[in-house]
Scaffold this active site. Structure first.
Site, mmCIF file in Angstrom:
data_model
loop_
_atom_site.group_PDB
_atom_site.id
_atom_site.type_symbol
_atom_site.label_atom_id
_atom_site.label_comp_id
_atom_site.label_asym_id
_atom_site.label_seq_id
_atom_site.Cartn_x
_atom_site.Cartn_y
_atom_site.Cartn_z
ATOM 1 C CE LYS A 22 -1.349 1.483 4.105
ATOM 2 N NZ LYS A 22 -1.230 2.820 4.563
ATOM 3 C CG ASN A 23 2.309 2.673 3.333
ATOM 4 O OD1 ASN A 23 1.107 3.043 3.277
ATOM 5 N ND2 ASN A 23 2.798 2.441 4.795
ATOM 6 N NE ARG A 96 -1.231 12.076 8.901
ATOM 7 C CZ ARG A 96 -1.639 13.372 9.506
ATOM 8 N NH1 ARG A 96 -2.731 13.682 9.822
ATOM 9 N NH2 ARG A 96 -0.599 14.009 9.383
ATOM 10 C CB CYS A 120 -4.241 10.860 12.291
ATOM 11 S SG CYS A 120 -2.875 10.044 12.295
ATOM 12 N NE ARG A 125 0.954 10.144 10.298
ATOM 13 C CZ ARG A 125 0.500 9.156 9.648
ATOM 14 N NH1 ARG A 125 -0.748 8.644 9.888
ATOM 15 N NH2 ARG A 125 1.166 8.631 8.564
ATOM 16 N N PRO A 126 2.476 16.398 11.522
ATOM 17 C CG PRO A 126 4.467 17.734 12.306
ATOM 18 C CD PRO A 126 3.544 16.387 12.583
ATOM 19 C CB ILE A 127 2.536 18.148 5.863
ATOM 20 C CG1 ILE A 127 1.625 19.138 5.836
ATOM 21 C CG2 ILE A 127 1.899 16.695 5.986
ATOM 22 C CD1 ILE A 127 0.775 19.223 4.650
ATOM 23 C CG ASP A 128 7.147 20.619 9.994
ATOM 24 O OD1 ASP A 128 6.555 19.469 10.019
ATOM 25 O OD2 ASP A 128 8.246 20.929 10.541
ATOM 26 C CG LEU A 129 9.887 17.820 8.281
ATOM 27 C CD1 LEU A 129 10.510 16.782 8.543
ATOM 28 C CD2 LEU A 129 10.906 18.990 8.565
ATOM 29 C CG ASP A 308 3.872 1.450 9.460
ATOM 30 O OD1 ASP A 308 3.432 2.066 10.399
ATOM 31 O OD2 ASP A 308 4.214 1.480 8.452
ATOM 32 N NE ARG A 400 -6.885 4.356 6.143
ATOM 33 C CZ ARG A 400 -6.070 5.129 6.672
ATOM 34 N NH1 ARG A 400 -5.935 5.857 7.702
ATOM 35 N NH2 ARG A 400 -5.075 5.781 5.906
HETATM 36 N N1 EPU Z 1 7.013 14.622 10.654
HETATM 37 C C1 EPU Z 1 7.136 16.106 10.769
HETATM 38 N N2 EPU Z 1 7.081 16.753 9.795
HETATM 39 C C2 EPU Z 1 6.578 16.365 8.634
HETATM 40 C C3 EPU Z 1 6.522 14.940 8.219
HETATM 41 C C4 EPU Z 1 6.768 14.083 9.091
HETATM 42 O O1 EPU Z 1 7.503 16.304 12.098
HETATM 43 O O2 EPU Z 1 6.494 17.327 7.823
HETATM 44 C C5 EPU Z 1 7.413 13.847 11.773
HETATM 45 C C6 EPU Z 1 6.145 12.795 11.983
HETATM 46 O O3 EPU Z 1 5.108 13.313 12.796
HETATM 47 C C7 EPU Z 1 6.699 11.739 12.556
HETATM 48 C C8 EPU Z 1 7.850 11.366 11.798
HETATM 49 O O4 EPU Z 1 8.132 12.725 11.170
HETATM 50 O O5 EPU Z 1 6.807 11.780 13.806
HETATM 51 C C9 EPU Z 1 7.851 10.443 10.660
HETATM 52 O O6 EPU Z 1 6.627 10.467 9.894
HETATM 53 P P1 EPU Z 1 6.637 10.277 8.518
HETATM 54 O O7 EPU Z 1 6.649 11.619 7.361
HETATM 55 O O8 EPU Z 1 8.016 9.403 8.053
HETATM 56 O O9 EPU Z 1 5.509 9.420 8.021
HETATM 57 P P2 EPU Z 1 4.393 9.341 7.034
HETATM 58 O O10 EPU Z 1 5.346 9.579 5.910
HETATM 59 O O11 EPU Z 1 3.192 10.307 7.102
HETATM 60 C C10 EPU Z 1 4.691 6.923 6.492
HETATM 61 C C11 EPU Z 1 3.851 5.485 6.441
HETATM 62 C C12 EPU Z 1 3.288 5.402 7.462
HETATM 63 C C13 EPU Z 1 4.160 5.114 8.500
HETATM 64 C C14 EPU Z 1 5.550 6.158 8.546
HETATM 65 C C15 EPU Z 1 6.832 5.933 9.293
HETATM 66 C C16 EPU Z 1 2.767 5.965 4.081
HETATM 67 C C17 EPU Z 1 1.759 6.283 3.438
HETATM 68 N N3 EPU Z 1 2.615 5.900 5.319
HETATM 69 O O12 EPU Z 1 4.038 7.861 6.863
HETATM 70 O O13 EPU Z 1 2.287 4.097 7.377
HETATM 71 O O14 EPU Z 1 4.095 4.759 10.047
HETATM 72 O O15 EPU Z 1 5.803 6.595 7.308
HETATM 73 O O16 EPU Z 1 7.268 4.754 8.750
HETATM 74 O O17 EPU Z 1 3.717 5.593 3.583
HETATM 75 C C18 EPU Z 1 0.707 2.742 8.072
HETATM 76 O O18 EPU Z 1 0.731 1.913 6.928
HETATM 77 O O19 EPU Z 1 0.056 2.221 8.964
HETATM 78 C C19 EPU Z 1 1.454 3.840 8.273
HETATM 79 C C20 EPU Z 1 1.123 4.812 9.217
#
Ligand code: EPU
Length: 434
Positions: A22-23, A96, A120, A125-129, A308, A400
């Site tokens: 999925k990811n 997300r 969530c 889970r911010p997207i500031d980066l 995960d 999902r």
């Molecule tokens: N983070 C920030 N700012 C950002 C982005 C991330 O502070 O802009 C923080 C997050 O809050 C978290 C950490 O960085 O504490 C890592 O988050 P990441 O961005 O890596 O997570 P993601 O990309 O949103 C993906 C997977 C998740 C998996 C995580 C970690 C997808 C679609 N989702 O999420 O999968 O847990 O990486 O490996 O690829 C799942 O499949 O159940 C799932 C939640």
């Protein structure tokens, strides 16, 4: 709302097949936005998040054929005439990963409007980066009424150093940078196999990316990308979930159609717990020991122990002899399954980012609730060893990301069935035959 009724006690024996990841499929579908030619993706899992992404792409004007069959799980996406570069709140709140369209949209359409995701069940889970990275590529970003508005005439290459490792952040920016003018260098990137898979697809589409799978990725921008055909990698988290389920139930299971090298940290840890593991090119055989030994885990970015898999491992730890300390380092609130496991008889104490699991305690069937995708998986596998019947509510969370998990588990001996609503006990069909 569907529920699962699970009766524990059967070891998992036989062969279980893993679906596509999925990811990896979600960013691959978003990558189709980058070209006006069709992108064909194979090994797409039949899960709800994929359907959500299909709807999102269609709402933008894409044509998306999605077909599932015995031989093929395939989608063909054509983004020839995109008209609406927007991901609305209604979609982003349910998935997300919808934010993955931000980079591709602004790179191809010069503008994008994507809802802010908000927190969530597993953390803020911010997207500031993602935003900071896009700004480095020359994108102008404003935030209004809960939406991110992004615009740029043409992206230009830049030097991005991620403050924190982010999987979808790396993917989003890698996609955006493919169409930027000049070179982009990204450092402290996520090294997950899903990132490498996406880079593989983008390169087939004509991108020029090196270093994916390492912390430093270089992207030479090109002016256009073309269509491509790509096979999505197997789902390492689904595979790992089956591996744990076999180890926990005293099973002897072959998990087929997977990529064992993507499961390194998990398999190594399970061997410490006494589980016998043998892997070849595309399958893993798991033979459970007479008794499981406790071992601590600490979640990390790939190639460390995956967050995960933390919830599923906690289910296993409840049946291991001794105490296991589970440390969650990636998300701040990812222990929702602990209290549900405790309702089934587990002895778990959560303190901040650590959980202490004392085993082995007998589990018994209970009414429990899914709170997120992986928490749900942990409850399913705990129920497979619990005495009596477990009723698992809100299985839409599991749908999902797991393709017909109840059918797959039933095929290797589990007693699990899906019901639309709870029937009075006398009228209910016997477990395992529905
Ligand atoms: N983070 C920030 N700012 C950002 C982005 C991330 O502070 O802009 C923080 C997050 O809050 C978290 C950490 O960085 O504490 C890592 O988050 P990441 O961005 O890596 O997570 P993601 O990309 O949103 C993906 C997977 C998740 C998996 C995580 C970690 C997808 C679609 N989702 O999420 O999968 O847990 O990486 O490996 O690829 C799942 O499949 O159940 C799932 C939640």
């Amino acid at each position: 709302m569907d529920k699962f009724v699970i009766r524990g006690g059967n070891p998992l024996v036989g062969t279980i097949r893993v679906s596509g990841a999925k990811n990896a499929a979600l960013p691959a579908m978003a990558a189709a936005i980058l070209t006006d030619e069709p992108v064909i993706l194979e090994n797409i899992p039949d899960v709800r998040d994929i359907e959500t992404e299909r709807k999102l792409l269609v709402s933008m004007g894409a044509e998306v054929e999605l077909g599932y069959g015995r031989a093929h799980h395939r989608t063909t996406i054509s983004c020839r005439s995109l008209i609406n570069p927007e991901a609305a709140y209604e979609v982003v709140k349910t998935m997300r990963a919808s934010t993955l369209v931000l980079g591709p949209l602004v790179a191809r359409m010069k503008r994008a409007r994507v809802s802010m995701p908000g927190g969530c069940a597993i953390g803020a889970r911010p997207i500031d980066l993602h935003i900071k990275g896009l700004e480095k590529l020359g994108v102008t970003i404003t935030q209004e009424h809960g939406y991110i508005e992004a615009s740029a005439e043409r992206l230009r290459g830049g030097h991005i150093i991620f403050d924190k490792i982010t999987v979808t952040g790396t993917e989003d920016l890698m996609m955006a940078a493919t169409l930027a003018e000049g070179e982009t260098v990204m450092e402290n990137c996520a090294r997950e196999p899903e990132v490498s898979d996406l880079a593989g697809l983008l390169n087939k589409m004509g991108a020029c990316i090196t270093g994916a799978g390492t912390a430093k990725i270089r992207i030479q921008g090109v002016s256009t990308l073309h269509g491509a055909r790509h096979r999505i990698i197997p789902d390492r988290i689904e595979a790992g979930t089956f591996v744990i389920a076999a180890a926990l139930t005293g099973g002897d299971l072959i998990v087929s159609n997977c990529e064992p090298t993507h499961l390194g940290a998990l398999l190594e840890k399970l061997q410490k717990c006494g589980v016998k593991i043998a892997s070849n090119g595309e399958s893993v055989r798991v033979v459970a020991p007479a008794s499981l030994r406790a071992a601590d885990i600490s979640t990390e970015e790939y190639p460390g122990f995956p967050t995960d898999m933390q919830a599923q491992y906690m289910a296993l730890a409840t049946q291991a002899e001794g105490s296991s300390v589970i440390t969650e380092n990636i998300f701040e609130n990812r222990f929702m399954h602990a209290q549900e496991l405790a309702r089934m008889g587990a002895n778990i104490r959560v303190e901040g980012s650590r959980a202490l699991v004392r085993g082995k305690t007998p589990l018994s069937g209970a009414a429990v609730q899914c709170s997120d995708l992986r928490a749900s998986a942990s409850l399913v596998i705990a129920a497979l060893v619990a005495e009596g019947e477990t009723i698992l509510d809100r299985v839409y969370h599991i749908d999902r990301g797991y393709e017909r998990i109840e059918e797959k588990l039933r095929g290797v001996g589990a007693q699990i069935r899906r019901i639309g609503e709870i029937l009075p006990k006398k009228a209910a069909a016997p477990v395992g035959v529905a």
